[in-house]
Write a protein that holds these residues in place. Sequence first.
Motif, PDB file in Angstrom:
ATOM      1  N   HIS A  54       0.826  -1.230  -0.023  1.00 31.06           N
ATOM      2  CA  HIS A  54      -0.014  -0.028   0.254  1.00 31.06           C
ATOM      3  C   HIS A  54       0.965   1.285   0.085  1.00 31.06           C
ATOM      4  CE1 HIS A  54      -3.636  -2.307   1.618  1.00 31.06           C
ATOM      5  NE2 HIS A  54      -3.930  -1.994   0.348  1.00 31.06           N
ATOM      6  N   SER A  55       0.438   2.186  -0.526  1.00 29.66           N
ATOM      7  CA  SER A  55       1.107   3.624  -0.704  1.00 29.66           C
ATOM      8  C   SER A  55       1.704   4.259   0.806  1.00 29.66           C
ATOM      9  CB  SER A  55       0.278   4.726  -1.382  1.00 29.66           C
ATOM     10  OG  SER A  55       0.162   4.177  -2.697  1.00 29.66           O
ATOM     11  N   HIS A  56       0.590   4.132   1.693  1.00 30.30           N
ATOM     12  CA  HIS A  56       1.025   4.692   2.963  1.00 30.30           C
ATOM     13  C   HIS A  56       2.189   3.963   3.400  1.00 30.30           C
ATOM     14  CE1 HIS A  56      -1.694   1.651   4.366  1.00 30.30           C
ATOM     15  NE2 HIS A  56      -1.137   1.655   5.575  1.00 30.30           N
ATOM     16  N   ARG A  57       2.327   2.776   3.386  1.00 29.56           N
ATOM     17  CA  ARG A  57       3.428   2.000   3.936  1.00 29.56           C
ATOM     18  C   ARG A  57       4.780   2.390   3.065  1.00 29.56           C
ATOM     19  NH1 ARG A  57       2.654  -4.181   5.141  1.00 29.56           N
ATOM     20  NH2 ARG A  57       4.693  -3.699   6.036  1.00 29.56           N
ATOM     21  N   LEU A  58       4.560   2.704   1.798  1.00 25.97           N
ATOM     22  CA  LEU A  58       5.857   2.827   0.841  1.00 25.97           C
ATOM     23  C   LEU A  58       6.468   4.244   1.538  1.00 25.97           C
ATOM     24  CD1 LEU A  58       4.721   1.622  -2.751  1.00 25.97           C
ATOM     25  CD2 LEU A  58       6.571   0.619  -1.042  1.00 25.97           C
ATOM     26  N   VAL A  59       5.444   5.176   1.749  1.00 28.88           N
ATOM     27  CA  VAL A  59       5.822   6.494   2.190  1.00 28.88           C
ATOM     28  C   VAL A  59       6.579   6.549   3.230  1.00 28.88           C
ATOM     29  CG1 VAL A  59       4.887   8.700   2.878  1.00 28.88           C
ATOM     30  CG2 VAL A  59       3.896   7.648   1.000  1.00 28.88           C
TER      31      VAL A  59
END
Length: 719
Positions: free
Chosen positions: A650-655
């Motif tokens: 998910h994007s928030h984990r990548l951020v």
Amino acid sequence: MTETAPERINGHSDPKVTLLKIATEPDTAASFADDARDTLTETIIDVVETTEPRPVDPPAPAAEPGSWLAEKQAYLAEAPPVVPTFLRNAAEFVDAARWTASYYAHVTAFHALRAPVYLARLLLRAPRGAGRLIVRWGKWVADTEARPVEAKAAASADIEAWLALSREHSRRVRPRRIASIAVATATGITALVSAFLVPGWTLTAAVAAAALAGLNGEKRDGKPLITRYVATNVMRRLDSTEVFEALAAIGIEGKKGRRGVEFASEVMRDGPGWRAEVDLPPGIEATAVLEKRAALAAAMRRPISTVWPEADRTAHPGRLVLWVAQRDPAKAGRKLWPLMKEGQADVYQPLPYGFDPRGNLVEITLMYSNLLVGGIPGSGKTSCALAIVLGVALDPTAELWIYELKGSGDLDAVKPICHRYVSGDEDEDLEAALAGMRSGIAEYQRRAAFVRSLPASEVPEGRKVTRALAEKYPEQNLGPRVIVIDEVQELFTHPDYKEEAAALATRLIKKARAYGIILILLTQNPDAPSLPTSVSSSVGTRLCLAVMDWRANNNVLGTSAYERGLRATDISIDEQGTGILARGREGITVRAAFIKQTEAEEIAKRALALRTAAGTLSGQSVGAQVEELDVETIVDHVRAIWPDGTEAVHSHRLVEALATYRADLYKPWTEMDAAAASTALSAALKPFKVSTRQLQIRDCCGGAKGLRYADLPAVEDGD
């Protein structure tokens, strides 16, 4: 058809085979010429089944055991060489002659310098010596040896015997008294006259006479006249008995009824020591002795720094090669680095580094490899760094980027010739080291693209940078770039930089070496947190100085190095600069050439002159501002932080991971809400034709925007 049987076949007069040869008749010669294929000669071998088998290589006849011939054959099998080794080897002979001359020259100079002290001691002993000589002279003149015999004759009232002894006494004493008076008178007159005529010679003669008298004036338990030097670090000769007893003392001996320790060759001289090749009892590997090196040295009553066991894997695992130094290497004088006074280096070739326990030069190869140096504080890491860096400095085509993260200035000597030099332990210095590695990645990508564009005929050795290629395309600046990071644990343990530092170092080590980008890492804390596995497992050349335990040893030298006998734990911290140099699975013990800071400055001046003449000074050395290029993109960063074995994130984990990896770029995204951060990530990836999408991931948090690893562009060589 005719049947033929030769008289001798293969050396036998009665062969057990029958040869049947089919030949053409004379009158069919014409037809034979027309149809040769139908009349080919054929040989049929009929083997008799009752023939007894015989060996192909019959053994040579041996002499009868115990006979005179057997004894002589046994002698010749292990006979010593007719010509001694030092006469057959010119270099060894010259070395032995040089050391022999040096020894006697030193002894002569040693005692010549102390000659006045020896003379003073003799003069102090002269009165005692003169008194002893006078007493001995008086006893000789008076013939005191005969007095007990005369007294015995008088006591027994043997008048005739006493009279005979008395007459004999008078006959012997009278000439002695006359001679003594004559000698004393002549000596006195000569001395008196000489004192007036040649006072200098008289004084010299008097001193010489006093010195001679002093030879007889030594106290029975007094200090010796000549100063004796006791060489405490010169060891006794090694012999087979000592090896047998020492191995037995540490439990290496054959069991009852089985073979024990055997010598593969005689104990021989090997440089400044002795070499013994031993076959251990069956079933015992040489590593069993390596594990007990300290116990072996204790059993031999020798310093541990003089006892060096190693396995000879070219023979078999049970072959032990034991080398024992004649002189304690820890107390021997230092050997000069070969490039100390003159010479030029070539990074494409092995560089002189240090010396093994035998005193042989050990070289270190940096090209197409990388180097990891680890050891506890005080183990001599600075000596190692100087020997390596100065070797690189003496190659005018090599570009030096040094990041000394301790801030001690140990490598300041080479600062004037460095393209980039940073010394300090602040965050800005750590950021500079990261920027240097990013610039290294950008440079190897540039070189990779250029090498990839060349035809195969120009890179016959493979797609890599060579000296010939660098000289053919000078405008491409393909010379070696050597990046040195001292105290690299400061990067690998920093909470903000450790992830990126490990990723950059791993990438450089794995991909940049073929393009002349060399990474040298030095650390004084080689534990697991300070030395990521991805880094330590990828380095080609490793140098482990003194460490405290097997874990640190294996972190530097590689998995199972301790079990294979590569044990830097046995190296004392007092043996500064001594470590185990390994490339692959094999390693050797080596001591870095000790170079003083003043000497390092002189070498650096020579390196500066070489680079000035070659016109290869660049960067900080010419006062230019160094631009540390960073061509990494967000795609590279996403690849670096992507969890192994995961298909989608998910994007928030990548951020969150990106903010940890590159806080300078992505930390502001963490201050946004989840939707805004996801949008920022999507916008940053859009120029690379990578888009996020709605993903349903059960193990995380259900449905949300995210990215699949398969959507990332494929990695190309050089990227």
